[in-house]
Design an enzyme around this catalytic site. Structure first.
Site, PDB file in Angstrom:
ATOM      1  N   CYS A   8      -1.686 -15.318 -21.945  1.00  0.00           N
ATOM      2  CA  CYS A   8      -2.649 -15.215 -20.729  1.00  0.00           C
ATOM      3  C   CYS A   8      -3.955 -16.195 -20.527  1.00  0.00           C
ATOM      4  O   CYS A   8      -4.495 -17.178 -21.851  1.00  0.00           O
ATOM      5  CB  CYS A   8      -3.201 -14.051 -22.210  1.00  0.00           C
ATOM      6  SG  CYS A   8      -5.115 -13.843 -22.178  1.00  0.00           S
TER       7      CYS A   8
ATOM      8  N   CYS B 240      -6.868 -16.305 -23.025  1.00  0.00           N
ATOM      9  CA  CYS B 240      -6.856 -16.465 -24.745  1.00  0.00           C
ATOM     10  C   CYS B 240      -6.891 -17.875 -24.929  1.00  0.00           C
ATOM     11  O   CYS B 240      -7.219 -17.975 -25.911  1.00  0.00           O
ATOM     12  CB  CYS B 240      -5.715 -15.961 -24.877  1.00  0.00           C
ATOM     13  SG  CYS B 240      -5.169 -14.374 -24.442  1.00  0.00           S
TER      14      CYS B 240
END
Length: 322
Positions: free
Chosen positions: A60, A63
């Site tokens: 991600c 993230c």
């Protein structure tokens, strides 16, 4: 809100003997959690200080932006809050039970309950405000989010929905439902998210989650009305031939009614209202008051405070009482 293990039993962490309990090392305010340690690391620990949980995954991109900034802010708080990181690839059961729909997602826990949260990578300034708010309220002993908290989250959800961010809106509505199952506005909001995304059946199923005393809530009735309109819109034809029919015969009431359905199906609700008002003006009793009844459904779907509802009601009254 204990998690459950694969056998269906609530997870309860073993309480270490006093001699085995080691003090939290300086700077040791961040740790990873698994299904087995979540109860101790998050739910129980949040009874001492607020615990922020970061749901992330190695693949991600956002993230990778959020994680280091969040760790920095938590470390600077020097123990006033703690951070627990949950890799959803390795802990899919936690993500499923907590209904994590996208990442990064961040929840804040106090006294064993989620009390705040957000989705997506946010600026460091916003992270500091998030942590400061948690620290400032740490001594309040609220246990649950409470009515005020629910109203705040609902306001955020409504704003996200209006902005077209259905993911954030759905997450926020779901957050309220975790604290207050069956909350009418949260149920209605989540159903609207599904409806806006085109998942009519799931929207209908979501409405079934409302608690018994909320069945008649205005927000629930509005979504029910939208569902009826969606079903009717599926029967609407193309506007072009209907316009041709009306050009040939302005008193073709069925064509005008069908045109109202077609306009609404195309997202032109004001156009639909205009056609229905015109039909009522021409023949208010046509087809057992079909136009007026459909107009009332539109009013229910939009809500009484919507400017379109207020304007159309005035026009309808002028026609009916002229």
């Amino acid at each position: 809100m204990p998690l459950i293990d694969p056998s269906g039993r609530p997870l309860v962490s073993p309480k270490p003997a006093a001699a085995d309990a080691a003090p939290q090392p300086a700077g040791g305010f961040i740790k990873d959690a698994s299904l087995e340690t979540f109860t101790a690391d998050v739910l129980e620990a949040s009874r001492e200080v607020p615990v922020i949980v970061d749901f992330w995954a190695p693949w991600c991109g956002p993230c990778k932006q959020l994680g280091p900034a969040l760790e920095k802010v938590v470390n600077e708080a020097k123990g006033a809050v703690r951070l627990v990181k949950v890799n959803i690839d390795e802990n899919q059961e936690i993500a499923r039970q907590l209904r994590i729909q996208s990442i990064p997602t961040v929840y804040a826990f106090k006294n064993g309950q989620p009390v705040d949260g957000f989705m997506g990578a946010v600026p460091e300034k916003q992270l500091r405000a998030f942590v400061d708010q948690l620290v400032a309220g740490a001594g309040a002993g609220d246990g649950h989010g409470g009515h005020d908290h629910a109203e705040e989250v609902l306001a955020v959800a409504d704003e996200a929905f209006q902005a077209g961010d259905l993911g954030q809106a759905a997450q926020a509505y779901g957050h309220v439902l975790q604290d207050e199952p069956g909350h009418p506005r949260a149920v209605a909001g989540l159903a609207r998210c599904y409806l806006r995304s085109g998942d009519v059946e799931r929207a209908r199923q979501t409405l079934g989650l409302v608690r018994p005393d909320g069945v008649g809530d205005e927000a629930i009735r509005a979504v029910e009305a939208e569902l009826r309109l969606k079903e009717q819109a599926a029967q609407a034809g193309d506007a072009a031939p209907l316009l041709a029919k009306l050009a040939a015969n302005p008193n073709d009431h069925q064509a005008r009614y069908d045109l109202a359905l077609a306009r609404d199906a195309q997202g032109d609700r004001e156009g639909a209202i205009g056609e229905l008002l015109d039909l009522i003006r021409r023949d208010r009793k046509w087809n057992d008051d079909a136009a007026r009844k459909h107009l009332v459904t539109l009013f229910e779907a939009m809500g009484p405070a919507d400017p379109r509802t207020e304007a159309a009601r005035r026009k309808l009254s002028a026609i009916l009482f002229s």
